[in-house]
Design an enzyme around this catalytic site. Sequence first.
Site, PDB file in Angstrom:
ATOM      1  N   LYS A  44       8.962   4.612  15.225  1.00 37.12           N
ATOM      2  CA  LYS A  44       9.309   5.043  16.587  1.00 37.12           C
ATOM      3  C   LYS A  44       8.391   6.138  17.096  1.00 37.12           C
ATOM      4  O   LYS A  44       8.036   6.159  18.281  1.00 37.12           O
ATOM      5  CB  LYS A  44      10.762   5.496  16.641  1.00 37.12           C
ATOM      6  CG  LYS A  44      11.118   6.561  15.620  1.00 37.12           C
ATOM      7  CD  LYS A  44      12.600   6.842  15.617  1.00 37.12           C
ATOM      8  CE  LYS A  44      12.989   7.802  14.494  1.00 37.12           C
ATOM      9  NZ  LYS A  44      12.870   7.154  13.164  1.00 37.12           N
ATOM     10  N   LYS A  73      13.090   7.224  20.780  1.00 39.55           N
ATOM     11  CA  LYS A  73      13.754   5.934  20.972  1.00 39.55           C
ATOM     12  C   LYS A  73      14.020   5.668  22.449  1.00 39.55           C
ATOM     13  O   LYS A  73      13.904   4.533  22.913  1.00 39.55           O
ATOM     14  CB  LYS A  73      15.050   5.905  20.159  1.00 39.55           C
ATOM     15  CG  LYS A  73      14.821   5.974  18.650  1.00 39.55           C
ATOM     16  CD  LYS A  73      16.103   6.191  17.886  1.00 39.55           C
ATOM     17  CE  LYS A  73      15.848   6.263  16.388  1.00 39.55           C
ATOM     18  NZ  LYS A  73      17.068   6.574  15.615  1.00 39.55           N
ATOM     19  N   ALA A 115       0.837  -1.196   0.000  1.00 38.16           N
ATOM     20  CA  ALA A 115       0.000   0.000   0.000  1.00 38.16           C
ATOM     21  C   ALA A 115       0.872   1.246   0.000  1.00 38.16           C
ATOM     22  O   ALA A 115       1.786   1.379   0.822  1.00 38.16           O
ATOM     23  CB  ALA A 115      -0.910   0.004   1.222  1.00 38.16           C
ATOM     24  N   GLY A 165      19.607   3.695   7.353  1.00 42.13           N
ATOM     25  CA  GLY A 165      19.870   3.167   6.025  1.00 42.13           C
ATOM     26  C   GLY A 165      18.825   2.159   5.623  1.00 42.13           C
ATOM     27  O   GLY A 165      18.378   1.360   6.450  1.00 42.13           O
TER      28      GLY A 165
END
Length: 450
Positions: free
Chosen positions: A106, A206, A46, A320
């Site tokens: 997060k 985090k 989606a 990354g």
Amino acid sequence: MTDYRRLRVALLGAGAVGSQVADLLRKHADELADRAGAALDLVGIAVRNLDAPRDADLPQELFTTDPEALLVGSDIVIELMGGIEPARTNILQALNAGADVVTANKALLATHGPEIFDAADQVGASVYYEAAAAGAIPIIRPLRDSLAGDRVKRIMGIVNGTTNYILDRMDREGSEFADVLADAQSLGYAEADPTADIEGYDAAQKAAILASLAFHTAVPLDAVHREGITKIDKQMMDAARHAGFVIKLLAVCERLEGAPRYPAEPAAEVTADGEAISVRVYPALVPRDHPLASVHGANNAVFVEAEAAGSLMFYGAGAGGVQTASAVLGDVVSAARRHIAGGVGVGESTRANLPVVPIGRVTTSYQITLEVDDRPGVLATVAGILSEGRVSIATVEQTIVAEPNGDAGRARIVIGTHRAVEQDLSDTVDRLASSGVVDRVVSVLRVEGD
């Protein structure tokens, strides 16, 4: 390939990470089936824009703009859209439909984690989020599983690659903040609007996730003390290096036992035995012989201290597409194994429900840098103010600051302190600033890992 049971996998989002996840699901289908014990069939992706460029060559027939249609009948839903909505709604729909969820979101978990985990508990599903805390570094599973029988005392981590890249170059090259930030943006480490990184918002999200998991306590994002790195300059870097430190943006999650209580604090701020937790993000001085001091570039590292296991460090790429996709696929394999084994998913524990105390309750040591008039009696006055504020001096170094005309009329004093309560230190710095003998409070940096 062995005739495995087939599991339907839906993917929400096909950005840098989502495209890599989809590509790896297809390229390594046989290997993943061997590891999971089930064939993982990617039934659809989606996206908001069907024609947007992708980082991987994927069949166009997989794409849809209707995420709800993909959720029905899926066994595992991977959410990599980012943001709060519609990700929150889609995850709740997936859980209510009986699917396990894998997410790297997060921001969503830091703000709506309890709601999502409760929804999973209600239907016996599981939520996996290894990629939400430190990119490719495996830290969620060790905290949730490997250290489940231990008692975590402290987590201290570099969890934002952009800020570590900036501070590392400033330290090693003597570069200025603005110059390195511009380079980070040109290299793709920092966004055009770098606020989330350099002001500590990303790291705070985090930290909330890690603390909630480590201390079995729901930690709301607004309970995390947050400071960014925008005030760090070359002079502060030079002073840190001279004193044997390096400056890092740290996420610190700490169990406080028997911490001092101020008379004005309500009893609810600590448990009966004085136990509480502190969760905070700020630039701090780290001794150069500490493992976190050697984390360079855009890498992340998380340092965990547990009662029985002792000190553990997890190090690797913090961002990354391919690296984060690795963590996502690890969660997908775990979810598939749970489906094959059957049974109810393992929920998140908030049984401890420890109070989260404000930054004023924290005890650490500090480095205070002041500019003062170079005249007799100033240092004695400064020392007296510190003593009155219950802040003990460990080291003092004074250098002369040359005036523009070449005269030496001012001095810079760098004071290292013994451990002190944050509130005491803050009040004392305010008194120094208004004392009449201090021209300017240049900086106040906390010391961690000493």
